[in-house]
Write a protein that holds these residues in place. Sequence first.
Motif, short mmCIF file in Angstrom:
data_model
loop_
_atom_site.label_atom_id
_atom_site.label_comp_id
_atom_site.label_asym_id
_atom_site.label_seq_id
_atom_site.Cartn_x
_atom_site.Cartn_y
_atom_site.Cartn_z
N UNK A 48 0.80 -1.22 0.00
CA UNK A 48 0.00 0.00 0.00
C UNK A 48 0.83 1.27 0.00
N UNK A 49 2.04 1.21 -0.55
CA UNK A 49 2.93 2.38 -0.61
C UNK A 49 2.28 3.48 -1.46
N UNK A 50 2.09 4.69 -0.92
CA UNK A 50 1.35 5.71 -1.69
C UNK A 50 2.09 6.24 -2.93
N UNK A 51 3.41 6.36 -2.85
CA UNK A 51 4.18 6.84 -4.01
C UNK A 51 5.36 5.90 -4.22
N UNK A 52 5.52 5.43 -5.44
CA UNK A 52 6.64 4.53 -5.68
C UNK A 52 7.36 4.91 -6.98
N UNK A 53 8.66 5.09 -6.86
CA UNK A 53 9.50 5.37 -8.03
C UNK A 53 10.05 4.04 -8.55
N UNK A 54 10.12 3.91 -9.87
CA UNK A 54 10.60 2.66 -10.44
C UNK A 54 11.50 2.95 -11.65
N UNK A 55 12.75 2.45 -11.66
CA UNK A 55 13.42 1.83 -10.52
C UNK A 55 13.64 2.85 -9.38
N UNK A 56 13.85 2.36 -8.16
CA UNK A 56 13.84 3.22 -6.97
C UNK A 56 14.86 4.36 -7.00
N UNK A 57 15.92 4.24 -7.78
CA UNK A 57 16.94 5.29 -7.87
C UNK A 57 16.33 6.63 -8.26
N UNK A 58 15.18 6.57 -8.98
CA UNK A 58 14.54 7.82 -9.42
C UNK A 58 14.03 8.67 -8.27
N UNK A 59 13.78 8.05 -7.12
CA UNK A 59 13.34 8.82 -5.95
C UNK A 59 14.43 9.83 -5.59
N UNK A 60 15.67 9.35 -5.65
CA UNK A 60 16.81 10.19 -5.31
C UNK A 60 17.03 11.27 -6.38
N UNK A 61 16.98 10.85 -7.63
CA UNK A 61 17.18 11.79 -8.74
C UNK A 61 16.14 12.90 -8.68
N UNK A 62 14.88 12.52 -8.46
CA UNK A 62 13.83 13.53 -8.49
C UNK A 62 13.86 14.42 -7.25
N UNK A 63 14.37 13.88 -6.15
CA UNK A 63 14.51 14.72 -4.96
C UNK A 63 15.46 15.89 -5.28
N UNK A 64 16.54 15.57 -5.95
CA UNK A 64 17.49 16.61 -6.34
C UNK A 64 16.84 17.58 -7.32
N UNK A 65 16.16 17.01 -8.33
CA UNK A 65 15.54 17.85 -9.35
C UNK A 65 14.50 18.81 -8.73
N UNK A 66 13.74 18.30 -7.75
CA UNK A 66 12.73 19.15 -7.12
C UNK A 66 13.37 20.33 -6.38
N UNK A 67 14.59 20.12 -5.89
CA UNK A 67 15.25 21.16 -5.11
C UNK A 67 15.97 22.20 -5.97
N UNK A 68 16.15 21.90 -7.25
CA UNK A 68 16.91 22.83 -8.09
C UNK A 68 16.16 24.15 -8.26
N UNK A 69 16.86 25.27 -8.13
CA UNK A 69 16.22 26.58 -8.38
C UNK A 69 15.80 26.70 -9.85
N UNK A 70 14.77 27.50 -10.08
CA UNK A 70 14.26 27.68 -11.46
C UNK A 70 15.36 28.12 -12.41
N UNK A 71 16.23 29.01 -11.91
CA UNK A 71 17.29 29.54 -12.78
C UNK A 71 18.18 28.41 -13.29
N UNK A 72 18.39 27.41 -12.46
CA UNK A 72 19.21 26.26 -12.88
C UNK A 72 18.42 25.39 -13.85
N UNK A 73 17.16 25.12 -13.50
CA UNK A 73 16.32 24.29 -14.38
C UNK A 73 16.24 24.89 -15.79
#
Lengths: 248, 460
Positions: A218-243
């Motif tokens: 019953x995991x509410x959010x699952x990244x597959x493969x799980x490494x994407x959880x880490x990648x997206x955590x970084x991406x979410x934190x990037x400032x707009x200017x960097x994105x």
Amino acid sequence: MALKVVVLGGTKGIGRALARQLAARGDQVHLLGRDAEELAKCAADLQARRPSPAPVGFTSCDLERPEGFAPALAAADAALGGFDTVVVTAGLFATQARLQSDREFTRRLLTVNFAHTVVFCEEVREYLLARGGGTLCVVSSVAGERGRKPVVLYGASKAGLSAYLEGLDHAFRGAGLRTICVKPGFVRTSMTDGLPEPPFAAEPEQVATTVVRAIDRGTPVVYAPPIWALVMMVIRLLPRAVMRRIGF
Amino acid sequence: MGNASHLRVAASNPAPERVPAGAERAGSLTGWGRVPVVSGYERRSEDLEAITRDVPLTRGLGRAYGDAALPAAPDRCIANSTLADRILRFDPGTGDIVAEAGVSLDLLYRTLLPRGWFTPVTPGTRFVTLGGMVASDVHGKNHHVDGCFGRHVTGLRLRVADGRIVTCSPTEHPDLFRATVGGMGLTGHILEVAFRLTRVPSPWIFQETQRLPDIDAFIEALKACAATWPMTMGWIDCLSKGRAMGRGVLFRGRWATAGEAPQAFPALGAPIPVPFTFPHGVLGRSTVRLFNEVYYRVPRPRAAVVHPKSFFYPLDVAGHWHRLYGPRGFTQYQCVLPASGGHGAARRFLEVVTRGSGASFLCVIKDCGAEGDGLLSFPKPGISIALDLAMRDDTQALVDQMNERVIAEGGRIYLAKDALTRPEHFRAMESRLDTFLDIRRTWDPQGRIRSAQSVRLFGW
């Protein structure tokens, strides 16, 4: 206890791999999809993979035709004698370049991936809540995590879907409806054949194994493969200017 | 397929937003031996019918060692069947099965062996597709009893060169069927395969082993146990010369009875990957000599119930094991030396091998039974010998010498392994070649279906 699962989009890609893993461990599966002939072949395949022989049923259901959702779910209910789990893997995809130059396809993609998927999920919500609960597992995408240059339109459709699924989970988990939002990265399916392969590309079977575990827990959010959880955590934190500067 | 039709591939690509299926899409392809390397790429889809419409060849899991599953320049795009992997019908009463060409032996092993069914024939790896098994008309340890895979195939669905989809069987279009079984995918794209599985008493194997001091004793023992054992094969040392030439270990087996077998199903386990490409020459003469000595001497139980994987697929334990041979890759050479060549054929062949400077890590010997119906099917009654040869400057010369010996003995080579045989040598080995090419021409007058191997050996 064996699950009774309805899979919308189980004839190809991640959905096919997922339906197979569920059938192989003895869960009862009912397939929903567009093409009756394809559904029949996939149902036969699942039947052969089941440890004990039992027919696998199927019903036509097209995400572009919302008027068919309720009848299709009713047919699945009749075939399975009630179901407790629904998986949605169907959706449309095209590259940003194509979507930018094809307004009609963009409209279809946004409608199917967001509006109609949500409408389908609403039917499921009502059904499962009436039975006292169940699991709704929907494949969104890492493309919906942030506005990004290569997936402006596709990503927007998945961002909307992810937001809906999160809200649904918050609102109804207490009532017994477990909502699971799956966010795969690049998966080697016919959908992505011919596209340049980014890092962490996965096989559909790998993703399916992760999703089956999420359904069981019953995991509410699952990244597959799980490494994407880490990648997206970084991406979410990037400032707009960097994105704005990077091509990711 | 020539240049003009290649452009057609690009024009009819159903997904124009992708990299067009043409020269623009980068990539290179190799067989399992990683040599030769050709420019090209695979198109993958669950819908094998759709992606085979305008390509010259279909490839499965890529276990053919040489250039059998590679496009011939200027072709670049070929179809890959592995996503077309549905079991379409399975009758648990009779074992009759119909499946898409991309279904792998690994899948059938995992799905149906627990239920008491196994393929009637299995090659030495389970990472092959049914399409590939038909195209190479694979054989296994039971060849002397059960023949090749093609003998058990009851029907095929095929996309032929003009685009039509036809079914063939021993009675329907029998010419097309005979040319397709063992025909290296050159008669059309194999879409579906129908055959009958075999009932097994347990998923375990009862195995006996025997150490033998030289090649003559080996072949005597191989022939002797063929009469009583359904499965036989052996490993021989291809470096020892003189009296100990061809010393080795003979394995014979049968399915264990339910009483002998453990209750548990043999654990499935995933292959342990070889993580990177080894430097060139790691599998050189001295390492192979050391391995051979140890492998010959290591004590092993004379009789035991063993895991089916260790019996059928010892090399599948390691994923990507071809990386052991280094960046230059390797070739496998497999020939059959007919019984008619008389007693010393295997010794004469090994003399050519040991005279050469190549070191074969793997050398597998097996007696073959009757020739199958497939027109290019490899086995014929006699002794089959398979060698792995790390690619070196003189490998071509060694293959030429071995081929000349095989021709003199009246034998032939196995196309699924081959990368280096010269066209004149192959023609001299294969008396059925003209019949095969006539049928191929009837079904494909323009020579649309072709591979790097077919162009190398037959000119088209």
